[in-house]
Design an enzyme around this catalytic site. Sequence first.
Site, PDB file in Angstrom:
ATOM      1  N   LYS A 145       0.841  -1.216   0.000  1.00  0.00           N
ATOM      2  CA  LYS A 145       0.000   0.000   0.000  1.00  0.00           C
ATOM      3  C   LYS A 145       0.875   1.264   0.000  1.00  0.00           C
ATOM      4  O   LYS A 145       0.677   2.173  -0.791  1.00  0.00           O
ATOM      5  CB  LYS A 145      -0.920   0.027   1.245  1.00  0.00           C
ATOM      6  CG  LYS A 145      -1.812  -1.203   1.375  1.00  0.00           C
ATOM      7  CD  LYS A 145      -2.720  -1.138   2.606  1.00  0.00           C
ATOM      8  CE  LYS A 145      -1.991  -1.203   3.939  1.00  0.00           C
ATOM      9  NZ  LYS A 145      -1.311  -2.477   4.232  1.00  0.00           N
ATOM     10  N   ARG A 171      -9.754   0.792   8.687  1.00  0.00           N
ATOM     11  CA  ARG A 171      -9.378  -0.578   9.037  1.00  0.00           C
ATOM     12  C   ARG A 171     -10.477  -1.279   9.813  1.00  0.00           C
ATOM     13  O   ARG A 171     -10.295  -2.439  10.199  1.00  0.00           O
ATOM     14  CB  ARG A 171      -8.139  -0.545   9.919  1.00  0.00           C
ATOM     15  CG  ARG A 171      -6.845  -0.752   9.171  1.00  0.00           C
ATOM     16  CD  ARG A 171      -5.739  -0.446  10.153  1.00  0.00           C
ATOM     17  NE  ARG A 171      -4.582  -1.247   9.935  1.00  0.00           N
ATOM     18  CZ  ARG A 171      -3.477  -0.798   9.356  1.00  0.00           C
ATOM     19  NH1 ARG A 171      -3.401   0.420   8.921  1.00  0.00           N
ATOM     20  NH2 ARG A 171      -2.435  -1.588   9.234  1.00  0.00           N
ATOM     21  N   ARG A 206      11.846  -5.663   4.612  1.00  0.00           N
ATOM     22  CA  ARG A 206      11.578  -4.237   4.410  1.00  0.00           C
ATOM     23  C   ARG A 206      12.484  -3.343   5.261  1.00  0.00           C
ATOM     24  O   ARG A 206      12.781  -3.628   6.403  1.00  0.00           O
ATOM     25  CB  ARG A 206      10.130  -3.919   4.777  1.00  0.00           C
ATOM     26  CG  ARG A 206       9.906  -2.401   4.814  1.00  0.00           C
ATOM     27  CD  ARG A 206       8.498  -1.963   4.985  1.00  0.00           C
ATOM     28  NE  ARG A 206       7.832  -2.566   6.101  1.00  0.00           N
ATOM     29  CZ  ARG A 206       6.531  -2.497   6.280  1.00  0.00           C
ATOM     30  NH1 ARG A 206       5.778  -1.869   5.392  1.00  0.00           N
ATOM     31  NH2 ARG A 206       5.972  -3.057   7.311  1.00  0.00           N
ATOM     32  N   ARG A 214      11.344  -1.329  10.885  1.00  0.00           N
ATOM     33  CA  ARG A 214      10.281  -0.919  11.799  1.00  0.00           C
ATOM     34  C   ARG A 214      10.197  -1.835  13.011  1.00  0.00           C
ATOM     35  O   ARG A 214      10.417  -3.040  12.901  1.00  0.00           O
ATOM     36  CB  ARG A 214       8.935  -0.960  11.057  1.00  0.00           C
ATOM     37  CG  ARG A 214       8.523   0.399  10.556  1.00  0.00           C
ATOM     38  CD  ARG A 214       7.354   0.380   9.646  1.00  0.00           C
ATOM     39  NE  ARG A 214       6.199  -0.365  10.109  1.00  0.00           N
ATOM     40  CZ  ARG A 214       5.079  -0.465   9.416  1.00  0.00           C
ATOM     41  NH1 ARG A 214       4.980   0.130   8.233  1.00  0.00           N
ATOM     42  NH2 ARG A 214       4.067  -1.149   9.864  1.00  0.00           N
ATOM     43  N   ARG A 248      -0.738  -8.669  13.554  1.00  0.00           N
ATOM     44  CA  ARG A 248      -1.250  -7.711  12.568  1.00  0.00           C
ATOM     45  C   ARG A 248      -2.130  -8.430  11.542  1.00  0.00           C
ATOM     46  O   ARG A 248      -3.155  -7.911  11.106  1.00  0.00           O
ATOM     47  CB  ARG A 248      -0.087  -6.993  11.871  1.00  0.00           C
ATOM     48  CG  ARG A 248       0.499  -5.877  12.735  1.00  0.00           C
ATOM     49  CD  ARG A 248       1.932  -5.566  12.380  1.00  0.00           C
ATOM     50  NE  ARG A 248       2.123  -4.962  11.088  1.00  0.00           N
ATOM     51  CZ  ARG A 248       3.302  -4.876  10.471  1.00  0.00           C
ATOM     52  NH1 ARG A 248       4.393  -5.357  11.053  1.00  0.00           N
ATOM     53  NH2 ARG A 248       3.400  -4.312   9.304  1.00  0.00           N
TER      54      ARG A 248
HETATM   55  P1  AP5 Z   1       4.868  -1.657   1.783  1.00  0.00           P
HETATM   56  O1  AP5 Z   1       4.536  -0.807   0.624  1.00  0.00           O
HETATM   57  O2  AP5 Z   1       5.630  -1.059   2.913  1.00  0.00           O
HETATM   58  O3  AP5 Z   1       3.548  -2.396   2.324  1.00  0.00           O
HETATM   59  P2  AP5 Z   1       2.308  -1.837   3.145  1.00  0.00           P
HETATM   60  O4  AP5 Z   1       1.091  -2.491   2.610  1.00  0.00           O
HETATM   61  O5  AP5 Z   1       2.320  -0.341   3.176  1.00  0.00           O
HETATM   62  O6  AP5 Z   1       2.653  -2.463   4.555  1.00  0.00           O
HETATM   63  P3  AP5 Z   1       2.593  -1.897   6.035  1.00  0.00           P
HETATM   64  O7  AP5 Z   1       3.277  -2.917   6.894  1.00  0.00           O
HETATM   65  O8  AP5 Z   1       3.091  -0.483   6.117  1.00  0.00           O
HETATM   66  O9  AP5 Z   1       1.095  -1.945   6.314  1.00  0.00           O
HETATM   67  P4  AP5 Z   1       0.469  -2.037   7.650  1.00  0.00           P
HETATM   68  O10 AP5 Z   1      -0.937  -1.867   7.233  1.00  0.00           O
HETATM   69  O11 AP5 Z   1       0.763  -3.202   8.488  1.00  0.00           O
HETATM   70  O12 AP5 Z   1       1.182  -0.847   8.484  1.00  0.00           O
HETATM   71  P5  AP5 Z   1       0.731   0.605   8.871  1.00  0.00           P
HETATM   72  O13 AP5 Z   1       1.935   1.442   8.890  1.00  0.00           O
HETATM   73  O14 AP5 Z   1      -0.449   1.043   8.085  1.00  0.00           O
HETATM   74  O15 AP5 Z   1       5.649  -2.945   1.220  1.00  0.00           O
HETATM   75  C1  AP5 Z   1       6.184  -3.930   2.091  1.00  0.00           C
HETATM   76  C2  AP5 Z   1       7.529  -4.443   1.536  1.00  0.00           C
HETATM   77  O16 AP5 Z   1       7.295  -5.156   0.336  1.00  0.00           O
HETATM   78  C3  AP5 Z   1       8.528  -3.323   1.187  1.00  0.00           C
HETATM   79  O17 AP5 Z   1       9.820  -3.763   1.517  1.00  0.00           O
HETATM   80  C4  AP5 Z   1       8.373  -3.150  -0.331  1.00  0.00           C
HETATM   81  O18 AP5 Z   1       9.584  -2.711  -0.946  1.00  0.00           O
HETATM   82  C5  AP5 Z   1       7.997  -4.561  -0.766  1.00  0.00           C
HETATM   83  N1  AP5 Z   1       7.067  -4.589  -1.893  1.00  0.00           N
HETATM   84  C6  AP5 Z   1       6.010  -3.746  -2.109  1.00  0.00           C
HETATM   85  N2  AP5 Z   1       5.350  -4.099  -3.225  1.00  0.00           N
HETATM   86  C7  AP5 Z   1       5.997  -5.197  -3.718  1.00  0.00           C
HETATM   87  C8  AP5 Z   1       5.778  -6.012  -4.866  1.00  0.00           C
HETATM   88  N3  AP5 Z   1       4.770  -5.796  -5.724  1.00  0.00           N
HETATM   89  N4  AP5 Z   1       6.625  -7.063  -5.062  1.00  0.00           N
HETATM   90  C9  AP5 Z   1       7.650  -7.295  -4.208  1.00  0.00           C
HETATM   91  N5  AP5 Z   1       7.922  -6.536  -3.121  1.00  0.00           N
HETATM   92  C10 AP5 Z   1       7.092  -5.498  -2.871  1.00  0.00           C
HETATM   93  O19 AP5 Z   1       0.207   0.380  10.374  1.00  0.00           O
HETATM   94  C11 AP5 Z   1       1.085   0.056  11.425  1.00  0.00           C
HETATM   95  C12 AP5 Z   1       0.312  -0.021  12.737  1.00  0.00           C
HETATM   96  O20 AP5 Z   1      -0.304   1.254  13.022  1.00  0.00           O
HETATM   97  C13 AP5 Z   1      -0.868  -1.014  12.763  1.00  0.00           C
HETATM   98  O21 AP5 Z   1      -0.437  -2.324  13.064  1.00  0.00           O
HETATM   99  C14 AP5 Z   1      -1.750  -0.405  13.870  1.00  0.00           C
HETATM  100  O22 AP5 Z   1      -1.235  -0.670  15.146  1.00  0.00           O
HETATM  101  C15 AP5 Z   1      -1.608   1.098  13.615  1.00  0.00           C
HETATM  102  N6  AP5 Z   1      -2.611   1.628  12.664  1.00  0.00           N
HETATM  103  C16 AP5 Z   1      -2.354   2.183  11.444  1.00  0.00           C
HETATM  104  N7  AP5 Z   1      -3.506   2.561  10.849  1.00  0.00           N
HETATM  105  C17 AP5 Z   1      -4.515   2.244  11.714  1.00  0.00           C
HETATM  106  C18 AP5 Z   1      -5.931   2.359  11.662  1.00  0.00           C
HETATM  107  N8  AP5 Z   1      -6.541   2.894  10.572  1.00  0.00           N
HETATM  108  N9  AP5 Z   1      -6.667   1.888  12.709  1.00  0.00           N
HETATM  109  C19 AP5 Z   1      -6.060   1.371  13.813  1.00  0.00           C
HETATM  110  N10 AP5 Z   1      -4.715   1.206  13.923  1.00  0.00           N
HETATM  111  C20 AP5 Z   1      -3.944   1.647  12.882  1.00  0.00           C
END
Ligand code: AP5
Length: 219
Positions: free
Chosen positions: A14, A88, A127, A161, A172
Site C-alpha cells: 500500500k 481498518r 523491508r 520498523r 497484525r
Molecule cells: P509496503 O509498501 O511497505 O507495504 P504496506 O502495505 O504499506 O505495509 P505496512 O506494513 O506499512 O502496512 P500495515 O498496514 O501493516 O502498516 P501501517 O503502517 O499502516 O511494502 C512492504 C515491503 O514489500 C517493502 O519492503 C516493499 O519494498 C515490498 N514490496 C512492495 N510491493 C511489492 C511487490 N509488488 N513485489 C515485491 N515486493 C514489494 O500500520 C502500522 C500499525 O499502526 C498497525 O499495526 C496499527 O497498530 C496502527 N494503525 C495504522 N492505521 C490504523 C488504523 N486505521 N486503525 C487502527 N490502527 C492503525
Amino acid sequence: MTNIILLGPPGAGKGTQARRLVEERGLVQLSTGDMLREAKDSGTEMGKIVADVMARGDLVTDEIVIGLIEEKLATAKANGFIFDGFPRTLAQADALASLLKRSGNQLDAVIEMRVDDEALVDRISGRFTCGKCGEVYHDKTKPVKVDGTCDECGSNDLRHRADDNAESLKQRLMEYYKKTSPLIGYYYAMGDLFTVDGLQEIEDVAKSIANVLDQATAS
Ligand code: AP5
C-alpha cells in the site's frame, strides 16, 4: 477531486504504491500508520499511548485514528487523497463516509491489493525505510543502489520498523482478517471495490492500479 482507498494486509504494498500515486497524480497520501509513528517518535501524549499497541500489532482505537484523519481532511489542500491503511474497521469506514459527505466529496475507488500470507512474511522481513524521506525498500526486491544510502534523498538513516517481527506480524494479520477484511464486502456492496493482484512486480501493480483509476474516474 479523486479519493481512493488502498486496502490490503500488512506488507501488501500500500505504502509503495501510494508514494507513486503522489508523484504521478499529485494526490496527498494519508497514511494513519505514518501519522501514528510520527506521534510516537515525537513523544506526544498520543504517541506514548499508541506505542505499545503498535509494537504488539494491535489496532489503535477508532477514536484516535478517526481524529487524525478528520484533522488532515480539514487542513490539507489537495486534488484528492489516497487513504493508506485507513479505514481498518467498519466504524472507521462509516466515519470516513460521513467526513467525505460533509465536505461534499466522495470515494472514487477502493483498491484491494491481494497478496498471499507467505509473500507477506517475505516482504515484511526484508523491508527497510528511509527515516528522513520515508522511501520504502526491500533487501531483495527493491535494494538501495549504494549500500546504506537512500536513493531518493541521500540520507544514511535507513531503518527497520519496530513492529516488523514475526510475532507482531502474526498479530497484525489476525487483526486484518478479523477487523479489516470485512471492509472488502462492505465496499463491494457499495459498488466501490476493485481488486488488483498485489503479487505482481511493483511496476505491474502500478499499471493495474492506473487501469482501475482510469476506469473509476471515467464513469
Ligand atoms: P509496503 O509498501 O511497505 O507495504 P504496506 O502495505 O504499506 O505495509 P505496512 O506494513 O506499512 O502496512 P500495515 O498496514 O501493516 O502498516 P501501517 O503502517 O499502516 O511494502 C512492504 C515491503 O514489500 C517493502 O519492503 C516493499 O519494498 C515490498 N514490496 C512492495 N510491493 C511489492 C511487490 N509488488 N513485489 C515485491 N515486493 C514489494 O500500520 C502500522 C500499525 O499502526 C498497525 O499495526 C496499527 O497498530 C496502527 N494503525 C495504522 N492505521 C490504523 C488504523 N486505521 N486503525 C487502527 N490502527 C492503525
